[in-house]
Design a protein around this motif. Sequence first.
Motif, PDB file in Angstrom:
ATOM      1  N   ASP A 248       0.859  -1.192   0.000  1.00 48.74           N
ATOM      2  CA  ASP A 248       0.000   0.000   0.000  1.00 48.74           C
ATOM      3  C   ASP A 248       0.888   1.231   0.000  1.00 48.74           C
ATOM      4  N   ASN A 249       0.622   2.171  -0.886  1.00 49.81           N
ATOM      5  CA  ASN A 249       1.470   3.354  -0.977  1.00 49.81           C
ATOM      6  C   ASN A 249       0.722   4.429  -1.755  1.00 49.81           C
ATOM      7  N   TYR A 250      -0.106   5.217  -1.055  1.00 51.97           N
ATOM      8  CA  TYR A 250      -0.837   6.290  -1.728  1.00 51.97           C
ATOM      9  C   TYR A 250      -1.145   7.405  -0.744  1.00 51.97           C
ATOM     10  N   PHE A 251      -1.475   8.577  -1.314  1.00 49.87           N
ATOM     11  CA  PHE A 251      -1.902   9.706  -0.492  1.00 49.87           C
ATOM     12  C   PHE A 251      -2.964  10.468  -1.276  1.00 49.87           C
ATOM     13  N   GLU A 252      -3.986  10.892  -0.579  1.00 54.42           N
ATOM     14  CA  GLU A 252      -5.135  11.494  -1.245  1.00 54.42           C
ATOM     15  C   GLU A 252      -5.676  12.642  -0.389  1.00 54.42           C
ATOM     16  N   VAL A 253      -6.106  13.703  -1.023  1.00 54.93           N
ATOM     17  CA  VAL A 253      -6.796  14.780  -0.301  1.00 54.93           C
ATOM     18  C   VAL A 253      -8.136  14.995  -0.966  1.00 54.93           C
ATOM     19  N   GLY A 254      -9.195  14.931  -0.187  1.00 56.20           N
ATOM     20  CA  GLY A 254     -10.534  15.182  -0.712  1.00 56.20           C
ATOM     21  C   GLY A 254     -11.040  16.513  -0.180  1.00 56.20           C
ATOM     22  N   ASP A 263      -0.138   8.487  -6.412  1.00 56.30           N
ATOM     23  CA  ASP A 263       0.235   7.072  -6.271  1.00 56.30           C
ATOM     24  C   ASP A 263       1.732   6.929  -6.149  1.00 56.30           C
ATOM     25  N   VAL A 264       2.107   6.032  -5.245  1.00 53.13           N
ATOM     26  CA  VAL A 264       3.493   5.743  -4.873  1.00 53.13           C
ATOM     27  C   VAL A 264       4.242   7.017  -4.431  1.00 53.13           C
ATOM     28  N   PRO A 265       3.646   7.741  -3.483  1.00 54.16           N
ATOM     29  CA  PRO A 265       4.329   8.956  -3.033  1.00 54.16           C
ATOM     30  C   PRO A 265       5.533   8.692  -2.147  1.00 54.16           C
ATOM     31  N   PHE A 266       5.532   7.563  -1.409  1.00 48.42           N
ATOM     32  CA  PHE A 266       6.424   7.489  -0.252  1.00 48.42           C
ATOM     33  C   PHE A 266       7.753   6.774  -0.495  1.00 48.42           C
TER      34      PHE A 266
END
Length: 339
Positions: A248-254, A263-266
């Motif tokens: 798992d490797n994601y970051f999202e702002v709603g 996707d794949v930020p880290f």
Amino acid sequence: PVDGGPVRFAVLGLGWFAPDVAIPAIEASDYCETTVVVSGGREKAERVADEKGVAHALTYDDYADGEASDAYDAVYVCTPNALHLPHVETAAELGKDVLCEKPLEANGERARKCVEACEDGGVELMTAYRMHTTRSIRWVRDVVQDGAIGDPVHTRGAFSYNLIAAGESMDQWRLNPDLAGGGPLMDLGVYPLNTSRFVLDADPEAVHATTVEGPPEFDGLEKYVAFTMEFPDGAVAECDSGYQVAGDNYFEVGGTHGRIRVDVPFNVDADRTITVSTGGEEQTVTVEEPSEMVEEFDYFATGLLTDMAIGPDGQHGYEDMRIADAIYESGESGGRIEL
Ligand code: NDP
């Protein structure tokens, strides 16, 4: 500030990250140079110094005794989490500025001592969060702050790695509570935690967490943690991290008017894809990333050379450890913890 430059670094902890990623990044940087390497083993220090063309090879005892302290201006600490504090304290006593790997230490109290030592010594302390110098994440932060998705309502982020499936040894410091201070939260979960704070430009007021204890080899550490953080303006971060979850490797702002996902930020220097969804349309943006560790070292050095304020500073890294302490407390009690 350091006169003229380049900023000369003593690099401590010659495991994976320092020799394979950090020292090459220093080499590729404009304003930094490695002049000292420090290791538990003298032979290892000499071997790495030889391989990397570094002038001085020290043991931790040599370093604590102030040996070769004329040969460096700043210290990069890349040892296990609970071994950051003694090296930061030595640097502060020697008047050396510090770039310390994340997490700043193994818990809030020890992280606070790092901050206090550097304040007492009058030296800079930066917590080495790559996401603050990663162009894609900085871009997301800027457009979110500019209102591109309306008011932020929540962040979501995950960073996990299945170290058992990867065949890793169970006899490693990351699974030793005394050296790591915690499980995946301390190693990986701090990324979505800190990135939420960075992108929202705010600090949480309360947390709630669920932790799942790992197998006996994890020595009481969690194998999985899911946590929420409540921010003052009502935004909520929902994050999770595990040592037995694959990739798992994601970051999202709603927000009230759209959503941005990375996707794949880290992973270090990964190719990142940013998907922006607003007004029923979806666009994919690819941000060309320079090496974020080169950026990080040059950013830190520029701060020292110009007397510009440096961030994320020690206080910012301490705040993460205070939040992590509260996450563990919530995981134990099952309750919501106010910070
Ligand atoms: P490694 O396990 O690869 O290396 C750690 C090194 O620390 C060891 O090789 C050893 O080097 C030294 N060390 C000193 N005392 C001990 C001890 N008691 N047990 C084990 N090692 C010891 O770790 P990493 O390089 O992956 O991580 C080091 C730090 O960097 C951690 O704080 C980690 O969170 C952070 N990190 C940050 C990353 C980022 O992207 N910013 C990525 C990876 C790690 P020696 O033999 O030279 O003393």
